[in-house]
Design an enzyme around this catalytic site. Sequence first.
Site, PDB file in Angstrom:
ATOM      1  N   HIS A   2       0.615  -1.427  -0.495  1.00  0.00           N
ATOM      2  CA  HIS A   2      -0.077  -0.097   0.031  1.00  0.00           C
ATOM      3  C   HIS A   2       0.590   1.067  -0.291  1.00  0.00           C
ATOM      4  CE1 HIS A   2       0.483  -1.076   4.603  1.00  0.00           C
ATOM      5  NE2 HIS A   2       0.802   0.153   4.337  1.00  0.00           N
ATOM      6  N   ARG A  35     -11.636  -2.732  -9.812  1.00  0.00           N
ATOM      7  CA  ARG A  35     -11.114  -3.868  -8.944  1.00  0.00           C
ATOM      8  C   ARG A  35     -12.209  -3.362  -7.552  1.00  0.00           C
ATOM      9  NH1 ARG A  35      -5.127  -3.494 -10.268  1.00  0.00           N
ATOM     10  NH2 ARG A  35      -4.693  -5.778 -10.551  1.00  0.00           N
ATOM     11  N   GLU A  85      -7.069 -15.182 -17.300  1.00  0.00           N
ATOM     12  CA  GLU A  85      -6.418 -15.491 -16.161  1.00  0.00           C
ATOM     13  C   GLU A  85      -5.513 -16.610 -15.593  1.00  0.00           C
ATOM     14  OE1 GLU A  85      -7.232 -12.225 -13.002  1.00  0.00           O
ATOM     15  OE2 GLU A  85      -9.029 -13.100 -13.357  1.00  0.00           O
ATOM     16  N   ASN A 112      -1.447 -10.862 -14.344  1.00  0.00           N
ATOM     17  CA  ASN A 112      -0.335 -11.197 -12.628  1.00  0.00           C
ATOM     18  C   ASN A 112      -0.909 -12.492 -12.449  1.00  0.00           C
ATOM     19  OD1 ASN A 112      -0.410  -8.548 -13.133  1.00  0.00           O
ATOM     20  ND2 ASN A 112      -1.957  -8.088 -11.624  1.00  0.00           N
ATOM     21  N   ASP A 113      -2.169 -13.178 -12.800  1.00  0.00           N
ATOM     22  CA  ASP A 113      -2.596 -13.994 -12.128  1.00  0.00           C
ATOM     23  C   ASP A 113      -1.982 -14.830 -13.261  1.00  0.00           C
ATOM     24  OD1 ASP A 113      -3.785 -14.430  -9.633  1.00  0.00           O
ATOM     25  OD2 ASP A 113      -5.049 -13.637 -10.546  1.00  0.00           O
ATOM     26  N   ARG A 166       2.855 -15.252  -6.963  1.00  0.00           N
ATOM     27  CA  ARG A 166       2.944 -13.949  -6.925  1.00  0.00           C
ATOM     28  C   ARG A 166       2.939 -12.951  -6.461  1.00  0.00           C
ATOM     29  NH1 ARG A 166      -2.838 -11.918  -9.164  1.00  0.00           N
ATOM     30  NH2 ARG A 166      -2.950  -9.689  -8.089  1.00  0.00           N
ATOM     31  N   CYS A 185      -4.906  -6.331 -19.153  1.00  0.00           N
ATOM     32  CA  CYS A 185      -5.418  -5.397 -17.739  1.00  0.00           C
ATOM     33  C   CYS A 185      -4.323  -5.699 -16.123  1.00  0.00           C
ATOM     34  CB  CYS A 185      -6.755  -6.166 -16.924  1.00  0.00           C
ATOM     35  SG  CYS A 185      -6.928  -7.228 -16.561  1.00  0.00           S
TER      36      CYS A 185
HETATM   37  C1  PEP Z   1      -4.335 -10.111 -12.641  1.00  0.00           C
HETATM   38  O1  PEP Z   1      -4.652 -11.445 -11.983  1.00  0.00           O
HETATM   39  O2  PEP Z   1      -3.880 -10.455 -13.917  1.00  0.00           O
HETATM   40  C2  PEP Z   1      -5.565  -9.165 -13.033  1.00  0.00           C
HETATM   41  C3  PEP Z   1      -5.544  -7.906 -13.557  1.00  0.00           C
HETATM   42  O3  PEP Z   1      -5.855  -8.908 -11.289  1.00  0.00           O
HETATM   43  P1  PEP Z   1      -5.942  -9.053 -10.106  1.00  0.00           P
HETATM   44  O4  PEP Z   1      -4.419  -8.872 -10.281  1.00  0.00           O
HETATM   45  O5  PEP Z   1      -6.489  -7.763  -9.929  1.00  0.00           O
HETATM   46  O6  PEP Z   1      -5.921 -10.674  -9.555  1.00  0.00           O
HETATM   47 MG    MG Z   2      -6.311 -11.879 -11.124  1.00  0.00          MG
END
Ligand code: PEP
Ligand code: MG
Length: 591
Positions: free
Chosen positions: A191, A298, A433, A456-457, A467, A504
């Site tokens: 944060h 989100r 994802e 990301n996932d 991650r 995203c």
């Molecule tokens: C992702 O997984 O890339 C994503 C955008 O979702 P989050 O980071 O909220 O899991």
């Molecule tokens: Mg995700």
Amino acid sequence: MKSARKGIAVSGGVAFGNAYLLDRSKVCVIKRTLHSDEIDDEIMRLREAIQKSKEELQSIKSRASSIADKYSIILDTYTLLLEDEILVNETIDTIKQQKVNAEWALTHTLEKFTRLFNKINDDYLKGKKDDLELVVHGVIKNLIGHHQESLQDIDEPVVIITHELSPSDTLLMSKNYILGLATEVGGRTSHLGIFASALGIPALVGVTDLTQHVNSGDMIIIDAIEGEIIIKPNEEQVLHYRKKQQNYLLYEKALLKDVNLSSETLDGRAIHIMANIESVQEAKTARKYGGEGVGLYRTELLYMGRESLPNENDLYLNFKKVAREMDPYPVVIRTLDIGADKQLNKINDASEDNPALGLRGIRLSLVNPDMLISQMKAILRASFYGKIKILYPMISTLEELTEANKLLKKAKKELKRAQIPFDNDIEVGAMIETPAAALALEHLLGEVDFISIGTNDLIQYVLAVDRTNENVAYLYQPFHPAILKLLKDIFVLANARGKPVSICGEMGGDPMATLLLLGLGEIQELSMEPHSIPKVKKILRKVTIAEAKILADKALTMATAKEINQFISEEMRNRFPTDFDRNMVFEEKSS
Ligand code: PEP
Ligand code: MG
């Protein structure tokens, strides 16, 4: 030359200033035995100290800057801990039974809780243990009369050096007095980074043993471009970093100047550059940085830090505000993605052995259909006030998609019956994802209007790398050949079916990856943290799809992430020397 200490840069820029060592040490508690006639007064003293802590939290909350609004809910969670009956009653029992002073009894209770927490192998509950510790130590400091230093006490511009900053600390950060900051702990997505970058404060985290090497008043340079901190720099270093600081500021200013220019490649391909947001306030930031809509809202924070779940109307009012703020641009609202790194114990059971592979995202929503329908109705109602789309997270089977769409239909029916207006043609998308969604994409495409790749996932699941785990961070490689291949395959399928593709995840906002992504397939949209928008837009405007394809095709032939990294980074540095110059040594024209 004084050598520099390394850290992780979480908010860019260069800062100079005198160190302010923020004391976050714990106090020493001494046991005192009471006479029976002192017990009532001691209980009263405990209650007063708890009350004082509550008032301190409320005062922090009221002084928190508006940018901090969304995090101020964390303070409510702390207040709830102070109101916890078990915590208070256990302590009172200890005072009465053992006839000991309140601070000793409170320490005893905390130890008891800590032992319990330690037996539970769960990261979420471990986090709660830290919260409890923080809150209890605040009360103990009040009992002892030890003044808890806060960022609010600082009345001259300084560089903050500390072991760790709590969420309540960060809420009090002011750009006027905090030139830069560095902490010993913290990760890339803490944060602290979000706050510091929102305020434009250069910040580093993860600088090991930092507080042992700094004294208050030491001259400090924070280089949050390269990820270094220089303690007591010599003259030569001061000159070098002053220049770097000036150049960085010029660079940022130039970027913002062009923020509303189009995001079209030299050969005329328009890509929508959108923002990832978590609150209404961030929608404003998105506009400031030239975001052409919200590509990912989100919604998890709307459910966190409150005693009960938000109802349909709470959510609707929030979504409507965002829709209005972004109008005429679109807003993609993701249904709740609780689970794994985003826990919410009111809804899910945080005790899963393997939460990243557990009941998260759409899975959790589908076992709570009423909650999902309520969220869907809120999204639909807001769709009357702007261009809103709905996005499902963590899809891994076709059945999940069809089930979610069935519930969406039901939500629409209920609104129609109640004669509440909404966009009947609201577009529906799936986050891609999970490896399953990517590999079986052709079967999912019939159920959606668009897809959004959550890198990301996707990276964590394809590479089997957590991650959030620092120990395997070196294996978290967005440029791994497996990732590039999978992304290419996703594009091939979605492009052939004419389904728009958005990215995203963080990779979509990494300027180093922009050219590569453009070359892997036809992207309609990139969505990112608002501050990255100007950089990505700038790159887009200066390249052609044809050259992006050549670059991507070459990268796809390479066998290792290291090789691809080297190749991409050389290419990008050659094409955009200023944007990827970690030393900022360029001579910027002043015009
Ligand atoms: C992702 O997984 O890339 C994503 C955008 O979702 P989050 O980071 O909220 O899991
Ligand atoms: Mg995700």
